[in-house]
Design an enzyme around this catalytic site. Structure first.
Site, short mmCIF file in Angstrom:
data_model
loop_
_atom_site.label_atom_id
_atom_site.label_comp_id
_atom_site.label_asym_id
_atom_site.label_seq_id
_atom_site.Cartn_x
_atom_site.Cartn_y
_atom_site.Cartn_z
N THR A 191 0.77 -1.23 0.10
CA THR A 191 -0.15 -0.09 -0.03
C THR A 191 0.70 1.28 0.02
O THR A 191 0.60 2.24 -0.94
CB THR A 191 -0.93 -0.02 1.21
OG1 THR A 191 -1.35 -1.32 1.19
CG2 THR A 191 -1.80 1.03 1.12
N VAL A 192 1.78 1.33 0.87
CA VAL A 192 2.65 2.60 0.86
C VAL A 192 3.60 2.49 -0.08
O VAL A 192 3.60 3.77 -0.70
CB VAL A 192 3.45 2.67 2.51
CG1 VAL A 192 4.15 3.82 2.37
CG2 VAL A 192 2.24 2.64 3.58
N ALA A 245 13.84 19.70 -4.23
CA ALA A 245 15.14 18.85 -4.11
C ALA A 245 16.45 19.19 -4.84
O ALA A 245 17.60 18.86 -4.15
CB ALA A 245 14.90 17.56 -4.33
N ARG A 271 2.51 -8.36 -8.80
CA ARG A 271 1.83 -7.00 -8.23
C ARG A 271 2.76 -5.82 -8.57
O ARG A 271 2.53 -4.74 -8.95
CB ARG A 271 1.46 -7.22 -6.73
CG ARG A 271 0.81 -6.20 -6.05
CD ARG A 271 0.64 -6.31 -4.93
NE ARG A 271 2.02 -6.38 -4.09
CZ ARG A 271 2.08 -6.40 -2.81
NH1 ARG A 271 1.04 -6.32 -2.03
NH2 ARG A 271 3.25 -6.41 -2.23
N LYS A 322 8.12 1.70 12.27
CA LYS A 322 8.25 1.76 13.70
C LYS A 322 8.44 0.82 14.66
O LYS A 322 9.26 0.91 15.49
CB LYS A 322 6.76 2.24 14.18
CG LYS A 322 5.72 1.76 13.84
CD LYS A 322 4.71 2.22 12.75
CE LYS A 322 3.80 1.14 12.27
NZ LYS A 322 3.44 1.52 11.16
N VAL A 367 6.13 7.58 12.05
CA VAL A 367 5.10 8.01 13.44
C VAL A 367 3.88 8.90 12.73
O VAL A 367 4.49 9.87 12.21
CB VAL A 367 6.06 8.73 14.48
CG1 VAL A 367 5.01 9.39 15.68
CG2 VAL A 367 7.10 7.98 14.92
N GLY A 389 -11.32 -1.91 6.40
CA GLY A 389 -9.97 -2.03 5.88
C GLY A 389 -9.06 -1.24 6.97
O GLY A 389 -7.85 -0.92 6.45
N ASP A 425 1.51 -0.84 18.51
CA ASP A 425 1.64 0.12 17.30
C ASP A 425 1.84 1.48 18.00
O ASP A 425 2.70 2.15 17.67
CB ASP A 425 0.55 -0.07 16.43
CG ASP A 425 0.70 0.92 15.31
OD1 ASP A 425 1.64 0.55 14.68
OD2 ASP A 425 0.18 2.10 15.16
N LYS A 449 5.43 3.80 18.29
CA LYS A 449 5.46 5.30 17.88
C LYS A 449 5.84 6.26 19.10
O LYS A 449 6.91 7.22 18.87
CB LYS A 449 4.10 5.67 17.39
CG LYS A 449 3.86 4.91 15.95
CD LYS A 449 2.37 5.27 15.52
CE LYS A 449 2.03 4.37 14.38
NZ LYS A 449 0.63 4.25 14.03
N1 HSE Z 1 -2.14 0.45 11.99
C1 HSE Z 1 -1.87 1.97 12.01
C2 HSE Z 1 -3.10 2.49 12.45
C3 HSE Z 1 -1.46 2.49 10.95
O1 HSE Z 1 -4.29 2.12 12.55
O2 HSE Z 1 -2.94 3.69 12.96
C4 HSE Z 1 0.16 2.28 10.67
O3 HSE Z 1 0.85 2.72 11.57
#
Ligand code: HSE
Length: 436
Positions: A13-14, A33, A49, A105, A132, A187, A201, A205
């Protein structure tokens, strides 16, 4: 000028967002830049993909080490995640003299000291704005914008999944389990959402922010971590009755004897701005001695918001290559020879919507005349409010909200309305911005 060449490890995704943002905004990014930035090589186990995302614009391989071994690659982006192979690859990239950009992170909160030491010894950068709060530039704010300050505390809603769950529980009075299923359906939550709901998570951070705020090593193993799984709908309700909202906060606080590093559900007064951060949004409050309180708000996850932070790191590193040390960051963000001649528009060309207040005679046909002028000027009306005339009064206030139109058109329409004999005083005009 020769582009900075970037190798991307993991195009989920990212990674896809990063590729797309670099492609779409390449001209402006280059002007900032000082050199073009191109992802020229992508490693992903799902080769098909990866090819679908990059087409013929980059070489696709399944072996991440082939990217690291490529002498043409200046920067490696690690978007694999986790502490296993990601740690190994980041260390190998550093050893090969590559700068590293990562959104990982978990990796930095647990193995950051080892990784930063290796990068320091090798003279390369490890940049991690995306690690973060996704797209919110909180690392930059803490590390650069607030350097004058002694930071006292940081408190953040830094996990969107749990904030979405808490918001829905409060607004709809639903149970934790019901909302979690909804979050998964939408999602927001991972299929295995343990890291989110158990607070891990957020703790990763908070650990990274504590290190930057207080100049301490990353110490995830010292963090107190409590998630939201034991919260019940009735606690959220009782808190609300008492004037509070419950949020999962990541807190790093300077105390007399040391640093508090903790993640847990918290009651916050409902009137605080951060208490009103709802859904999957993130926000971080920083309390510092000189500036006072500052608040940073935005999307903490998602493809392009997170890519925004990844690309900002790429630009930072590229500027190291393009500028002399005195001018690493251009005064006006863009390189001096890349400023644009885009004009500042005269007010007549500015487009906004409007609030108009007219003092009018309270008689038949007044509204029709006023709205007729607006219609002729092709100005669309959003809402009309007419205050009831007071006892014995024969005049009243007519309030009109319009949709967007150019200022010049509104000036002309107002001039015409002002000429009407039934408009009894100067028209008040306030511009309106929905900011949505
Ligand atoms: N799973 C994290 C959240 C996103 O729900 O904020 C990425 O850090």
């Amino acid at each position: 000028m020769k582009p900075i060449q970037v190798g991307l490890l993991g195009i989920g995704t990212v990674g896809s967002g990063t590729f797309e943002v670099l492609r779409r905004n390449q001209e402006e990014i280059q002007r900032r830049a000082g050199r073009p930035i191109q992802i020229t090589m992508v490693a992903d186990l799902d080769e098909a993909r990866a090819r679908q995302v990059v087409g013929s614009q980059a070489q696709v391989v399944t072996d991440a080490r082939a990217v690291i071994a490529n002498p043409e690659i200046d920067i490696v982006i690690e978007l694999i995640g986790g502490y296993g192979i990601a740690r190994q690859l980041v260390l190998e990239a550093i050893a090969a003299g590559k700068h590293v950009v990562t959104a990982n992170k978990a990796l930095l909160a647990v193995h950051g000291s080892e990784i930063f030491a290796a990068a320091h010894a090798k003279g390369v950068m490890v940049a991690f704005e995306a690690a973060v709060a996704g797209g919110i530039p909180i690392i930059k704010a803490l590390r650069e914008g607030l350097t004058a300050n002694r930071i006292q505390w940081i408190a953040g809603i830094i996990n969107g999944t749990t904030n979405f769950i808490l918001s829905e529980m409060r607004e709809k009075g639903l149970s934790f389990d019901t909302v979690l299923k909804e979050a998964q359906r939408l999602g927001y939550a991972e299929a295995d959402p343990t890291f989110d709901i158990e607070g891990m998570d957020a703790a990763h951070k908070a650990t990274i922010m504590s290190a930057i705020a207080f100049g301490i090593p990353v110490q995830f193993d010292q963090a107190y971590v409590e998630g939201i799984t034991k919260l019940e709908a009735q606690d959220i309700r009782y808190a609300e009755q008492l004037g509070y909202r419950i949020k999962l906060l990541g807190i790093a606080k300077r105390a007399a004897q040391g640093v508090e590093l903790r993640v847990h559900p918290c009651l916050i007064p409902a009137k605080r701005l951060i208490a009103n951060v709802e859904g999957a949004m993130n926000a971080v409050v920083v309390q510092a001695d000189a500036v006072g309180t500052t608040l940073y708000y935005g999307k903490g996850a998602g493809s392009e918001p997170t890519a925004s932070a990844v690309v900002a790191d790429l630009v930072d590193i590229t500027r190291l290559h393009t500028a002399d040390p005195l001018h690493r960051v251009p005064h006006l963000a863009f390189q001096p020879d890349s400023l644009s001649s885009l004009p500042i528009l005269p007010m007549a060309q500015v487009v906004t919507s409007y609030y108009l207040r007219l003092r009018v005679a309270d008689q038949a046909g007044v509204l029709a005349k006023v709205t007729g002028i607006l219609a002729q000027a092709d100005i669309s009306i959003d809402a009309v409010l007419q205050r009831e005339a007071g006892e014995g009064e024969n005049q009243t206030d007519l309030i009109i909200l319009t949709h967007d139109c150019a200022e010049q058109r509104m000036n002309q329409a107002m001039a015409e309305m002002q000429q009407l004999s039934t408009v009894l005083g100067p028209i008040t005009r306030i511009r309106k911005e929905e900011l949505n």
